[in-house]
Write a protein that holds these residues in place. Sequence first.
Motif, PDB file in Angstrom:
ATOM      1  N   GLY A 276      40.236 -41.414  11.059  1.00  0.00           N
ATOM      2  CA  GLY A 276      41.338 -40.833  10.297  1.00  0.00           C
ATOM      3  C   GLY A 276      41.597 -39.365  10.559  1.00  0.00           C
ATOM      4  O   GLY A 276      42.343 -38.735   9.811  1.00  0.00           O
ATOM      5  N   ASP A 277      41.026 -38.787  11.630  1.00  0.00           N
ATOM      6  CA  ASP A 277      41.264 -37.373  11.887  1.00  0.00           C
ATOM      7  C   ASP A 277      42.022 -37.146  13.183  1.00  0.00           C
ATOM      8  O   ASP A 277      41.947 -37.923  14.128  1.00  0.00           O
ATOM      9  CB  ASP A 277      39.963 -36.565  11.879  1.00  0.00           C
ATOM     10  CG  ASP A 277      38.966 -37.004  12.936  1.00  0.00           C
ATOM     11  OD1 ASP A 277      38.810 -38.229  13.136  1.00  0.00           O
ATOM     12  OD2 ASP A 277      38.324 -36.137  13.567  1.00  0.00           O
ATOM     13  N   ILE A 278      42.775 -36.040  13.178  1.00  0.00           N
ATOM     14  CA  ILE A 278      43.455 -35.520  14.367  1.00  0.00           C
ATOM     15  C   ILE A 278      42.734 -34.233  14.729  1.00  0.00           C
ATOM     16  O   ILE A 278      42.465 -33.403  13.851  1.00  0.00           O
ATOM     17  CB  ILE A 278      44.938 -35.210  14.071  1.00  0.00           C
ATOM     18  CG1 ILE A 278      45.621 -36.422  13.436  1.00  0.00           C
ATOM     19  CG2 ILE A 278      45.665 -34.781  15.331  1.00  0.00           C
ATOM     20  CD1 ILE A 278      46.876 -36.073  12.674  1.00  0.00           C
ATOM     21  N   ARG A 279      42.426 -34.066  16.000  1.00  0.00           N
ATOM     22  CA  ARG A 279      41.680 -32.884  16.423  1.00  0.00           C
ATOM     23  C   ARG A 279      42.467 -32.083  17.458  1.00  0.00           C
ATOM     24  O   ARG A 279      43.203 -32.648  18.259  1.00  0.00           O
ATOM     25  CB  ARG A 279      40.326 -33.273  17.020  1.00  0.00           C
ATOM     26  CG  ARG A 279      39.408 -33.993  16.055  1.00  0.00           C
ATOM     27  CD  ARG A 279      38.039 -34.162  16.665  1.00  0.00           C
ATOM     28  NE  ARG A 279      37.136 -34.927  15.823  1.00  0.00           N
ATOM     29  CZ  ARG A 279      35.822 -35.030  16.045  1.00  0.00           C
ATOM     30  NH1 ARG A 279      35.274 -34.422  17.096  1.00  0.00           N
ATOM     31  NH2 ARG A 279      35.067 -35.743  15.230  1.00  0.00           N
TER      32      ARG A 279
ATOM     33  N   MET B 124      44.263 -37.926   7.913  1.00  0.00           N
ATOM     34  CA  MET B 124      45.296 -38.763   7.287  1.00  0.00           C
ATOM     35  C   MET B 124      44.886 -40.228   7.425  1.00  0.00           C
ATOM     36  O   MET B 124      44.675 -40.736   8.520  1.00  0.00           O
ATOM     37  CB  MET B 124      46.675 -38.520   7.909  1.00  0.00           C
ATOM     38  CG  MET B 124      46.772 -38.748   9.390  1.00  0.00           C
ATOM     39  SD  MET B 124      48.431 -38.493  10.073  1.00  0.00           S
ATOM     40  CE  MET B 124      49.290 -39.972   9.549  1.00  0.00           C
ATOM     41  N   GLY B 125      44.723 -40.899   6.280  1.00  0.00           N
ATOM     42  CA  GLY B 125      44.324 -42.305   6.320  1.00  0.00           C
ATOM     43  C   GLY B 125      42.937 -42.478   6.895  1.00  0.00           C
ATOM     44  O   GLY B 125      42.045 -41.648   6.691  1.00  0.00           O
TER      45      GLY B 125
ATOM     46  N   PRO C  44      43.157 -40.492   1.740  1.00  0.00           N
ATOM     47  CA  PRO C  44      43.906 -41.736   1.504  1.00  0.00           C
ATOM     48  C   PRO C  44      45.370 -41.511   1.180  1.00  0.00           C
ATOM     49  O   PRO C  44      46.196 -42.385   1.418  1.00  0.00           O
ATOM     50  CB  PRO C  44      43.171 -42.370   0.318  1.00  0.00           C
ATOM     51  CG  PRO C  44      42.461 -41.239  -0.350  1.00  0.00           C
ATOM     52  CD  PRO C  44      42.124 -40.247   0.730  1.00  0.00           C
ATOM     53  N   GLU C  45      45.706 -40.327   0.636  1.00  0.00           N
ATOM     54  CA  GLU C  45      47.095 -40.048   0.283  1.00  0.00           C
ATOM     55  C   GLU C  45      47.477 -38.658   0.793  1.00  0.00           C
ATOM     56  O   GLU C  45      46.724 -37.695   0.632  1.00  0.00           O
ATOM     57  CB  GLU C  45      47.281 -40.106  -1.238  1.00  0.00           C
ATOM     58  CG  GLU C  45      48.726 -40.034  -1.677  1.00  0.00           C
ATOM     59  CD  GLU C  45      48.890 -40.263  -3.173  1.00  0.00           C
ATOM     60  OE1 GLU C  45      49.353 -39.328  -3.848  1.00  0.00           O
ATOM     61  OE2 GLU C  45      48.566 -41.368  -3.638  1.00  0.00           O
ATOM     62  N   VAL C  46      48.618 -38.585   1.459  1.00  0.00           N
ATOM     63  CA  VAL C  46      49.101 -37.311   1.994  1.00  0.00           C
ATOM     64  C   VAL C  46      50.588 -37.181   1.644  1.00  0.00           C
ATOM     65  O   VAL C  46      51.357 -38.123   1.828  1.00  0.00           O
ATOM     66  CB  VAL C  46      48.908 -37.235   3.525  1.00  0.00           C
ATOM     67  CG1 VAL C  46      49.403 -35.894   4.056  1.00  0.00           C
ATOM     68  CG2 VAL C  46      47.452 -37.447   3.912  1.00  0.00           C
ATOM     69  N   ASN C  47      50.966 -36.021   1.109  1.00  0.00           N
ATOM     70  CA  ASN C  47      52.369 -35.765   0.752  1.00  0.00           C
ATOM     71  C   ASN C  47      52.939 -36.863  -0.155  1.00  0.00           C
ATOM     72  O   ASN C  47      54.104 -37.249  -0.032  1.00  0.00           O
ATOM     73  CB  ASN C  47      53.243 -35.626   2.002  1.00  0.00           C
ATOM     74  CG  ASN C  47      52.908 -34.370   2.808  1.00  0.00           C
ATOM     75  OD1 ASN C  47      52.103 -33.562   2.381  1.00  0.00           O
ATOM     76  ND2 ASN C  47      53.517 -34.223   3.961  1.00  0.00           N
ATOM     77  N   GLY C  48      52.108 -37.382  -1.040  1.00  0.00           N
ATOM     78  CA  GLY C  48      52.563 -38.381  -1.998  1.00  0.00           C
ATOM     79  C   GLY C  48      52.672 -39.785  -1.465  1.00  0.00           C
ATOM     80  O   GLY C  48      53.116 -40.695  -2.173  1.00  0.00           O
ATOM     81  N   VAL C  49      52.273 -40.001  -0.202  1.00  0.00           N
ATOM     82  CA  VAL C  49      52.344 -41.331   0.394  1.00  0.00           C
ATOM     83  C   VAL C  49      50.937 -41.836   0.687  1.00  0.00           C
ATOM     84  O   VAL C  49      50.115 -41.106   1.266  1.00  0.00           O
ATOM     85  CB  VAL C  49      53.172 -41.306   1.701  1.00  0.00           C
ATOM     86  CG1 VAL C  49      53.104 -42.656   2.412  1.00  0.00           C
ATOM     87  CG2 VAL C  49      54.616 -40.935   1.411  1.00  0.00           C
TER      88      VAL C  49
ATOM     89  N   GLY D  41      46.341 -47.265   7.566  1.00  0.00           N
ATOM     90  CA  GLY D  41      46.164 -47.057   8.993  1.00  0.00           C
ATOM     91  C   GLY D  41      45.584 -45.670   9.203  1.00  0.00           C
ATOM     92  O   GLY D  41      45.189 -44.977   8.250  1.00  0.00           O
ATOM     93  N   GLY D  42      45.537 -45.256  10.437  1.00  0.00           N
ATOM     94  CA  GLY D  42      45.035 -43.923  10.750  1.00  0.00           C
ATOM     95  C   GLY D  42      45.977 -43.253  11.721  1.00  0.00           C
ATOM     96  O   GLY D  42      46.953 -43.856  12.180  1.00  0.00           O
ATOM     97  N   PRO D  43      45.707 -41.991  12.053  1.00  0.00           N
ATOM     98  CA  PRO D  43      46.567 -41.310  13.036  1.00  0.00           C
ATOM     99  C   PRO D  43      46.456 -42.013  14.379  1.00  0.00           C
ATOM    100  O   PRO D  43      45.358 -42.168  14.915  1.00  0.00           O
ATOM    101  CB  PRO D  43      45.987 -39.891  13.081  1.00  0.00           C
ATOM    102  CG  PRO D  43      44.565 -40.044  12.633  1.00  0.00           C
ATOM    103  CD  PRO D  43      44.559 -41.176  11.651  1.00  0.00           C
ATOM    104  N   GLN D  44      47.593 -42.455  14.924  1.00  0.00           N
ATOM    105  CA  GLN D  44      47.527 -43.333  16.090  1.00  0.00           C
ATOM    106  C   GLN D  44      48.300 -42.793  17.282  1.00  0.00           C
ATOM    107  O   GLN D  44      47.761 -42.650  18.358  1.00  0.00           O
ATOM    108  CB  GLN D  44      48.035 -44.724  15.717  1.00  0.00           C
ATOM    109  CG  GLN D  44      47.476 -45.817  16.590  1.00  0.00           C
ATOM    110  CD  GLN D  44      48.069 -45.828  17.979  1.00  0.00           C
ATOM    111  OE1 GLN D  44      49.263 -45.658  18.166  1.00  0.00           O
ATOM    112  NE2 GLN D  44      47.229 -46.024  18.980  1.00  0.00           N
TER     113      GLN D  44
END
Length: 451
Positions: free
Chosen positions: A326-329, A347-348, A355-360, A364-367
């Motif tokens: 769930g991480d972006i590097r 994110m995700g 589990p929640e970012v910007n109210g959403v 899934g994960g960053p893909q």
Amino acid sequence: MAKACCGPGYASPAEAMQAPREKLLYTIAIYTGTGIQKPDYLCTIDADPESPTYSQVISRLEMPGIGDELHHMGWNACSSCHDDENMERKYLIVPGVRSTNLHIVDCGTDPRNPTLFKVIEGSEIKATTNLSAPHTVHCLGSEIIISMLGDAQGNAPGGYLHLDKEFNIIGRWENSMGEIKFGYDFWYQPRHNVMVSSEWAAPNTFMPGFDLEEVGHLKYGRELHFWDFEKKEPRQTMYLGEDGLIPLEVRFHHNPDSSHGFVGAALSANIIHWWKDTAGEWQWEKIVDVDNEPHPDWPIPIPGVISVILLSMDDRFLYLCNWLHGDIRQYDISDPHKPVLTGQVWMGGLLGKAPEVNGVKVTGGPQMIQLSLDGKRLFVTTSLFSTWDNQFYPEIRTNGGCMLMVNCDTENGGMEIDPDFVVDFGKEPNGPSRCHETRYPGGDCTSDIWI
């Protein structure tokens, strides 16, 4: 000295970095595998912060059929034909991995409302070239090369489809596949007369979903291939072994004189760096190793699964996504042998850190990621492949995918998720859909190659 001309793209990577900010995004959205019997579509997203419809889908172009599984896409022209004033970056080639259909989309006539220009039927491609499952699209001057992951029956290794600028099938691009076992991504650096290709698996293996045992049975790739670009045949294969399980996205430096490049090995969660040494021989090394993480519901520690990498246009930063963690590097690769981790956001993912970012709720994960030409904005989506999504993130059926934007510090390094940009594909008109690759009308950090 850069040529002054009026073809598509830019004279150099440095010139590309000075281009106007992107105001539109074209993003793949799929219903294949979701249980919703609707066509996949290309959506246009407003990325202009001054616009009243900022961060919203402003148009949707449905494909003619159902079940294409749109995945990757590419432009008909890029900076490789910058000196050809007769060429224009106008059409997106949008393949269906499952159908083998190639959708030629006109994004130039009305950029806010793309239209379907032509469809090259998968049945024709299979009949004339014995190829299926299109993946990566690259432009080469005025012609187009597409990696095809299978033969007409879905067996490996597939090959490369060659189209002319009018989107007619020329045939297969390669003269030989040599001993290559699988296909996936490719990138070329003409000044070194080299193309590098990577390996996923046969369509018949990856399409139903992921089975770890099949890795042990050698049904997934672990090799990297260096081609003689002019002769269109593989010249050298690097066996990456346990350090290179499922090597996916390949990226050369944007600098056309550089021999340095990188590949993300998904399952072993490593970054592999290659380069040409002073003797003219290709070398490789592992430069990033993402540790597996324990999880109470998993019998084994969870691998990161590096699903994508890309390089900033100045070749300073490498970005990667760990789809399961769930991480972006962000790594500073000013010294490509010694990357330095300079930024990380979540994110995700399965580790439950965001589990929640910007109210959403991020399912899934960053893909997939796409970086702005100036390197300051990274757009991130969450779907990998329909059957794999369903397997690892089953709630994505009901929640759909989402897109976020990450602001990147190009001076000092660092990243943070933008609080004002989010596209929730769980709220699409026909029900929850999933988003994959993104392109910009003016080119991006994975489209353009300089020759």
